[in-house]
Each structure stands twice: as structure tokens, then as C-alpha cells.
Enzyme design. Structure first.
Site, PDB file in Angstrom:
ATOM      1  N   TYR A 222     -19.833  19.009   7.033  1.00  0.00           N
ATOM      2  CA  TYR A 222     -20.656  19.367   5.873  1.00  0.00           C
ATOM      3  C   TYR A 222     -21.433  18.173   5.334  1.00  0.00           C
ATOM      4  O   TYR A 222     -22.666  18.199   5.245  1.00  0.00           O
ATOM      5  CB  TYR A 222     -19.765  19.973   4.777  1.00  0.00           C
ATOM      6  CG  TYR A 222     -20.410  20.084   3.419  1.00  0.00           C
ATOM      7  CD1 TYR A 222     -21.626  20.746   3.251  1.00  0.00           C
ATOM      8  CD2 TYR A 222     -19.794  19.521   2.302  1.00  0.00           C
ATOM      9  CE1 TYR A 222     -22.217  20.841   1.995  1.00  0.00           C
ATOM     10  CE2 TYR A 222     -20.375  19.625   1.040  1.00  0.00           C
ATOM     11  CZ  TYR A 222     -21.581  20.277   0.892  1.00  0.00           C
ATOM     12  OH  TYR A 222     -22.153  20.384  -0.348  1.00  0.00           O
TER      13      TYR A 222
ATOM     14  N   LYS B 207     -25.502  17.277   5.628  1.00  0.00           N
ATOM     15  CA  LYS B 207     -26.267  17.136   4.385  1.00  0.00           C
ATOM     16  C   LYS B 207     -26.915  15.752   4.313  1.00  0.00           C
ATOM     17  O   LYS B 207     -28.047  15.609   3.833  1.00  0.00           O
ATOM     18  CB  LYS B 207     -25.365  17.353   3.169  1.00  0.00           C
ATOM     19  CG  LYS B 207     -24.920  18.789   2.963  1.00  0.00           C
ATOM     20  CD  LYS B 207     -26.068  19.737   2.668  1.00  0.00           C
ATOM     21  CE  LYS B 207     -26.540  19.636   1.246  1.00  0.00           C
ATOM     22  NZ  LYS B 207     -27.582  20.679   0.939  1.00  0.00           N
TER      23      LYS B 207
END
Length: 490
Positions: free
Chosen positions: A237, A241
Site C-alpha cells: 500500500y 502510494k
């Protein structure tokens, strides 16, 4: 930094919101419609095959939520006509070029009309499939940027990231941009195109082998974690990002760009009412396991600072930043959290959980109250593994021996017990970076924004986002925990 009237700025503006079914997006949409009914248009991008499907998702997954009850009370029978005038659902997908908007007329209308683009689309699973996370969190950011450049009236692109793109750094973490290709651990070779090619080759190879969907999913999850760790990020994640931020910084040109980095987002503090939340988040995974009696121990530093911030405060910061930097070619980063101004220790949170569930125990499906004791917190992996060996592994060995003596009639119990142990170990490894986090997020830019909002607007109290006003014990015991129980753990 001149702000003027924030509410007036929103009048007659058209805003495109990606990830419109997400938690923050719903809070944003509700707030805009409630405080500025004269907004011109909210274009809401929803992952859907066509307009009919997008409209269904809008009504079922956005407007149908209790979050909108204040707006419903305000407009009554006129709500539907108000919504149809102000809100346009857009079927699309940010992992595709042109955001997957295939209707050319609609696409050109957006390019012609939109004043602000708010990119909230993301997959937030720590261990998401790498192909999915890369497509949404990294390449999706690039697609939104390219789409933004075609909007002739665009005054602002606001991209919501996460403060944890910082990885596992210690000390004061500044509101600094991430440089293209720079790994957190100093490793060389980080290249987004290379990562994209790696994923494509991996999927092609799996398809040639006629791998099952389960195998493909597992392989892609493992690949994401492997690549993240290779370059110094703790999970897929935050790695994807981070790469999304890199692409925006590298290719934004003269576009006004604001990157907002919230920390751990929790239930609403005040607006439109206290305690609204959706979905299980980092803190709430612990809460859910604890209140049901399934989580009795945790590998964590009791002194660790858990940086939490209510969702409505994040949205208020987004709106103020949007107004502050409209039409100003820039790249500025705002970290929205509480660890510097109003730190919350893990030990305190643990005490709040115990206090609440000791007085208000969870009632299980058999109608019995679940008694809780304080979590056993282990600050070292060695001691934690020793506890697991005695508390879980030894009983499993006994069970397996009995299963052997009884001609395998206890296979189901053995499998179930073993699966629980593996899941516990997996979750411990997944969340460990945040339960031993030693960083504090600087919010100098955010503080300046707060000050500008206070000085420039008579309605500044509409856009509160100062974490110093939060009494954590009162917030968790009277707002957040009841909210999670009401809206998530029904």
C-alpha cells in the site's frame, strides 16, 4: 496565504471527485452539498460499466448511507431534485487512460467545466495484489494528472496520499516531497516503468501456466510485499502510494498541485454528526478482535505513538487547502495528523478499549457477554514468540497427537487451530511497523494553513482541523468505539 471566504469560493464551482464511494469522499461530498448548495456540479467518478450502474452505486453506496441524514432532513422531499441537479455520476476507472470515461461528450464536458479535481481513489489494503495496487495507487495518480492537464479551467489538483509513505523512519518526519526513483533504504533501480513491466510479465507467465485465480492473487500479493521491502517500504500500500506521489511531482509541470498526507483516519469528530465511520481500519482491527475475545495479546511498543485523525478534520483540511492554492502553480504537501500536537500512546488506547468493553461487553451470537481483560503487550519479538509457543503451539501439538491416536477424526480442529495461528502471525507481521512506529509527523505547512483559515474567514470554525481540541479518552469512549459498533461491527 490569502483565503477570503472558503464557502464563497465553492459557489458555482465544478469539482471532479475520484474514488467517490470511499470513506473520505463521502464525507467531502456531504459537506460540500450541506454548506454550499450553490456549488455548480459534483462529478463523481465511480468504478462501473455504464451510467446506470454508476447511478445505482451512487444511490446505494454513497447517498444511501446514514452520513447523509442531516442533508435529507434539510431538503426533505426536494432532496432528489437537488441531488440530480448538483451530482453527476461518472462510470470510469482511474487505472485506465482518461480515467476510463468512454463517453466522449461527457469527457469533454468535464474537461470544459471542471475547476477542481480531488483524487481520492485508492486501495488501502496493506497486502493488496501488486497489479491492483500499482494500477490504482501509482498509475492511477498518473492518469488523473494527465486528465487534469486537459481541463481548461482547472484551478487545483488535490491528491490524497498517506503520511506513511515515509516508511519506518524515526524522529521528526517533514512535509517533504518524494524524489523520483529514490528508495527509502538507498537501494538503486527503483523505476515505475520497470515495476509495471514486472507485473505484466508475471501475469502473462501465470496465464500461460493456466494458474487459478487464487494462485494469481497470492502470487501478486507476495510480489507486492517483496518489491516494497526491497526498496524500504513495509507494505504494498504505502509503496505504491509513494510511487504515485513521485509521478505527480515529476510530471505536474505548472499545474497547481496539493498532496495531502493523512495519518490513521478515524470516525467523524463532529460533522455532520459524531462517530460516523465505514469499514475496518488499522486501529479497528485490534478493536474488533479484542471486544470479541479473540485478541488477547499483541506484539507492540506500549509507548508507540498512534497518529490518529478524525475523517471530518481531514476533509476540512482538504477544502481549505483547495481554496488556499487555487490558481497558484505549486507543489505543497500537508501532513494531517496528531502525533506532534496531541500525541496518543498505544498504551492509552489500550486502556480506553478495556474501560469501554469492561463496562459495555460485546454480546456474542449466543447472547452471552464477552468478558475482556487487559491485552498482554509484548515489546520484543522473542518474548512474544515464546508466549505463542506455550499458549498456542503446544496445544496444537497436543491436538495433533490426539488426532493421530484417534485415527484423524480431529483433522478439522487441527486445521482450524493451525489456520488461526498462521493468521495471527501474518497480522502481527503486517501491522508490526505501525505498532513500533517511532516517527512524529511534522505539520508546519498544515499549521500555517490552519492559521490562514482562522485569520481569513469569518466561518473558519466550519473548517476545524486542529487535533489539539481532541480529548482522546472522551473521543474514543464516547464517539469512536460506539461509532464502530454501530456502523461497522453490527
Amino acid at each position: 496565504m490569502e483565503l477570503g471566504s472558503i464557502v464563497e469560493f465553492l459557489e458555482n464551482k465544478s469539482i471532479l471527485v475520484t474514488g467517490a464511494t470511499g470513506f473520505l469522499a463521502k464525507i467531502f461530498v456531504e459537506k460540500i452539498l450541506r454548506i454550499q448548495p450553490n456549488v455548480k456540479k459534483l462529478f463523481l467518478l465511480l468504478r462501473a460499466a455504464d451510467t446506470k450502474s454508476a447511478t445505482q452505486r451512487l444511490h446505494n453506496e454513497v447517498l444511501g448511507k446514514e452520513l447523509f441524514r442531516v442533508l435529507k432532513d434539510k431538503w426533505g422531499s426536494n432532496l432528489n431534485s437537488f441531488i440530480s441537479e448538483k451530482v453527476t455520476p461518472i462510470p470510469g476507472d482511474i487505472s485506465c487512460e482518461n480515467l476510463g470515461v468512454t463517453n466522449l461528450n461527457l469527457r469533454e464536458e468535464i474537461w470544459r467545466e471542471v475547476d477542481v479535481i480531488l483524487n481520492l481513489a485508492a486501495t488501502t489494503k496493506f497486502d493488496e495484489r501488486y497489479d491492483v495496487a500499482l494500477g490504482i495507487n501509482t498509475l492511477g495518480a498518473s492518469h488523473v494528472l494527465n486528465f487534469s492537464k486537459k481541463c481548461v479551467k482547472l484551478k487545483m489538483l488535490l491528491h490524497v496520499s498517506t503520511a506513511y509513505v515515509s516508511g519506518e523512519r524515526e524522529g521528526l518526519i517533514l512535509e517533504s516531497p518524494l524524489k523520483m526513483g529514490k528508495a527509502l533504504n538507498g537501494a538503486s533501480g527503483l523505476d515505475v516503468d520497470k515495476e509495471k513491466k514486472l507485473v505484466e510479465e508475471g501475469l502473462n507467465e501465470l496465464n500461460e501456466l493456466q494458474a487459478t485465480e487464487e494462485t494469481i492473487s497470492l502470487t501478486m500479493k507476495e510480489l507486492g510485499m517483496k518489491r516494497a521491502l526491497m526498496y524500504g517500504w513495509p507494505n504494498t500500500y504505502v509503496f505504491t502510494k509513494a510511487m504515485g506521489e513521485m509521478l505527480l511531482g515529476q510530471f505536474k509541470e505548472n499545474l497547481p498541485l496539493v498532496i495531502l498526507r493523512p495519518t490513521i483516519i478515524t470516525s467523524t469528530y463532529m460533522e455532520p454528526f459524531s462517530g460516523w465511520i465505514e469499514g475496518i481500519r488499522t486501529i479497528d482491527n485490534v478493536l474488533a478482535g479484542y471486544c470479541k475475545g479473540k485478541l488477547t495479546c499483541l506484539l507492540a511498543d506500549p509507548e508507540c505513538i498512534l497518529d490518529a485523525i478524525p475523517g471530518d478534520m481531514v476533509v476540512n483540511c482538504m477544502i481549505v487547502a483547495m481554496v488556499a492554492h487555487a490558481n497558484q502553480p505549486c507543489e505543497i504537501i500537508y501532513q494531517v495528523g496528531s502525533s506532534l500536537k496531541n500525541p496518543l500512546k498505544l498504551l492509552d488506547l489500550h486502556d480506553f478499549f478495556f474501560k469501554y468493553f469492561h463496562e459495555n461487553p460485546w454480546i456474542n451470537k449466543d447472547g452471552k457477554a464477552v468478558k475482556v481483560s487487559k491485552l498482554i503487550l509484548f515489546s520484543t519479538t522473542f518474548v512474544f514468540h515464546g508466549y505463542l509457543a506455550v499458549r498456542y503451539m503446544l496445544p496444537l501439538k497436543v491436538l495433533q497427537f490426539l488426532n493421530f491416536l484417534l485415527c484423524q477424526i480431529l483433522c478439522g480442529m487441527c486445521t482450524d487451530h493451525n489456520r488461526k495461528i498462521k493468521m495471527l502471525m501474518y497480522l502481527v507481521e503486517l501491522y508490526k511497523p505501525y505498532l513500533f512506529f517511532k516517527g512524529i509527523f511534522d505539520d508546519l505547512n498544515t499549521d500555517k494553513l490552519r492559521l490562514a483559515a482562522t485569520e481569513s474567514s469569518s466561518k473558519a470554525d466550519l473548517f476545524y482541523f486542529d487535533p489539539k481540541c481532541i480529548d482522546w479518552e472522551d473521543y474514543f469512549i464516547n464517539i469512536h468505539i460506539p461509532g464502530v459498533l454501530k456502523y461497522v461491527l453490527k
